[in-house]
Design an enzyme around this catalytic site. Structure first.
Site, PDB file in Angstrom:
ATOM      1  N   THR A 138       6.536  35.362   3.758  1.00 24.13           N
ATOM      2  CA  THR A 138       6.803  35.503   5.194  1.00 24.13           C
ATOM      3  C   THR A 138       7.269  36.921   5.540  1.00 24.13           C
ATOM      4  O   THR A 138       8.009  37.548   4.774  1.00 24.13           O
ATOM      5  CB  THR A 138       7.885  34.480   5.617  1.00 24.13           C
ATOM      6  N   GLN A 295      21.558  -6.200  17.976  1.00 16.56           N
ATOM      7  CA  GLN A 295      20.130  -5.832  17.917  1.00 16.56           C
ATOM      8  C   GLN A 295      19.886  -4.335  18.114  1.00 16.56           C
ATOM      9  O   GLN A 295      18.940  -3.784  17.556  1.00 16.56           O
ATOM     10  CB  GLN A 295      19.334  -6.635  18.944  1.00 16.56           C
ATOM     11  N   GLU A 379       6.850  24.882   4.104  1.00 14.55           N
ATOM     12  CA  GLU A 379       5.502  24.467   3.651  1.00 14.55           C
ATOM     13  C   GLU A 379       4.575  24.196   4.841  1.00 14.55           C
ATOM     14  O   GLU A 379       3.740  23.284   4.792  1.00 14.55           O
ATOM     15  CB  GLU A 379       5.581  23.221   2.754  1.00 14.55           C
TER      16      GLU A 379
END
Ligand SMILES: Cc1cc2nc3c(=O)[nH]c(=O)nc-3n(C[C@H](O)[C@H](O)[C@H](O)COP(=O)(O)OP(=O)(O)OC[C@H]3O[C@@H](n4cnc5c(N)ncnc54)[C@H](O)[C@@H]3O)c2cc1C
Length: 396
Positions: A138, A295, A379
């Site tokens: 990079t 829930q 990546e």
């Protein structure tokens, strides 16, 4: 009961390597967990000497770079087995386990294309865990479009002169060697038109210097590397004369493996976060009942389980395709995209289930919340994976 003890659809694909995974998990439990227990609770990263010890010990046991050939110090494992080990390392929750498997400081697939002398001198010590490396690709103006490089290698007689600046390099502070990717200038005054060339250089090579240090979210620093009139001999070009201008092709060859290893680690982290969430939801009471009875809390955990199982199946299926030699890059892109986005969500949801307890420094989820964030960037970013998949679908 832990979630890893559940019978799951992906168990079917794990079956062929269960003994190996059991042996690795036993190594983590017996040797690494006690070492990790001695680390300060708020230390984000283990010290370099401990990482080096873990690497070497794991290599001696045959786990570290398992898919490399035995004659190079590996164990000739299929890639599917490697993926399962990375999954197991993430799932263990042990902060030392990831360092027991080859990652960004381990043997680079680029060096598999090295000359016999480069393989012996550089790849073998990496496979054995005796050395560490960094990859300097990079640049300030070349991230996702990684090969639009301005760091040049200019041909000069029998050798090369390298100049430029690299950013966001992992492991530079403790690497023995750097793999540096440059734009090639064949010295005809035409500028850097000869494709990309990768060099292997010792970190103390004259003219190669570590510059700025970037502190990262998870305590792992990144570094700038500067190259100022670095004179490199021809035998520093990875692959020798044939490697000149060939770095892009050499790197493409290994992209799928790198992405699937990240995907496996993400799936493991997601499963670990899920286990912590389920255990906490069973124990913690609010309004007189375990929160797992509600829930809204179940939704966090069941949604994570569905995503993790699907992601594991995708990653394992791609690993099998790699072993069969039929993997297509868009499959690994899909797997990495799915696994990294799933892991970020899984950790976020589990932290939410833990409330303030998970937010406190020293809690594993507090660290993972920062650590897992890099996985949608490294990546190839999530957007880049989508570009790859879109192109394969005939779009754009
Ligand atoms: C923890 C970590 C470790 C790293 N280690 C290394 C290392 O060891 N060696 C090394 O060389 N580099 C390393 N990097 C750098 C990493 O490879 C880059 O960060 C990555 O390639 C993205 O480049 P960038 O950061 O410049 O983002 P950019 O490329 O500038 O992208 C910025 C945004 O634009 C999006 N984008 C870019 N192009 C497109 C497109 N065509 N379509 C849609 N969206 C797009 C991106 O997805 C992103 O969201 C590391 C980074 C991190 C975070």
């Amino acid at each position: 009961m832990s979630t890893s003890a559940l019978s799951t659809p992906s168990s079917v694909l794990e079956a062929g390597h269960r003994e190996l995974v059991d042996a690795f998990e036993s190594f983590v439990r017996r040797e690494l967990v006690p070492l990790a227990a001695e680390l300060p609770e708020t230390a984000d990263q283990p010290p370099a000497d401990l990482r080096a010890y873990v690497r070497k010990r794991s290599a001696a046991l045959g786990f570290y770079a398992g898919d490399y050939p035995e004659e190079l110090g590996g164990a000739d494992m299929p890639f599917t087995a490697v993926v399962l080990l990375h999954h197991a390392a993430g799932r263990s929750g042990c902060p030392l386990a990831p360092y027991a498997l080859a990652g960004s400081d381990g043997p680079s697939p680029l060096l598999r294309h090295g000359t016999p002398e480069q393989i012996e001198r550089h790849l073998v010590p990496l496979v054995r865990g005796e050395q560490a490396r960094c990859l300097a690709l990079t640049e300030p103006q070349a991230g996702s479009d990684a090969f639009r490089l301005t760091t040049t290698a200019v041909r000069d007689g029998d050798g090369w002169v390298l100049n430029g600046r690299k950013t966001f390099v992992s492991n530079a502070d403790r690497a023995d060697i750097a793999l540096v990717v440059t734009a090639t200038d064949l010295g005809e005054g035409a500028g850097p038109t000869g494709g990309a060339t990768a060099f292997v250089l010792p970190m103390d090579h004259p003219g190669l210097r570590i510059g700025q240090r970037y502190e990262g979210m998870s305590g792992e620093p990144l570094f700038e590397l500067t190259l100022d009139q670095v004179r490199a001999p021809m035998d520093a070009v990875i692959g020798g004369e044939e490697g000149v201008g060939a770095a892009t092709a050499l790197a493409m060859d290994s992209l799928s493996r790198g992405r699937l290893v990240v995907a496996a680690m993400c799936n493991g982290i997601a499963e670990y976060a899920l286990r912590l969430g389920v255990e906490y939801a069973r124990e913690r009471k609010a309004f007189g009942e375990p929160i797992g009875n509600y829930q809204h809390v179940q939704e966090h955990l069941v949604a994570t389980r569905a995503e993790v199982e699907a992601s594991k199946l995708l990653t394992l299926a791609c690993a099998r395709l790699v072993d069969e030699g039929t993997e297509a890059p868009e499959n690994a892109a899909l797997a990495k995209l799915t696994a990294s986005e799933t892991a970020v969500r899984a950790v976020d949801r589990s932290l939410q289930v833990h409330g303030a307890t998970g937010w406190v420094r020293g809690h594993p989820l507090e660290f993972l919340y920062r650590y897992v964030r890099m996985t949608t960037i490294i990546e190839g970013t999530s957007e880049v994976q989508k570009v790859i998949v879109a192109r394969a679908m005939g779009l754009g």
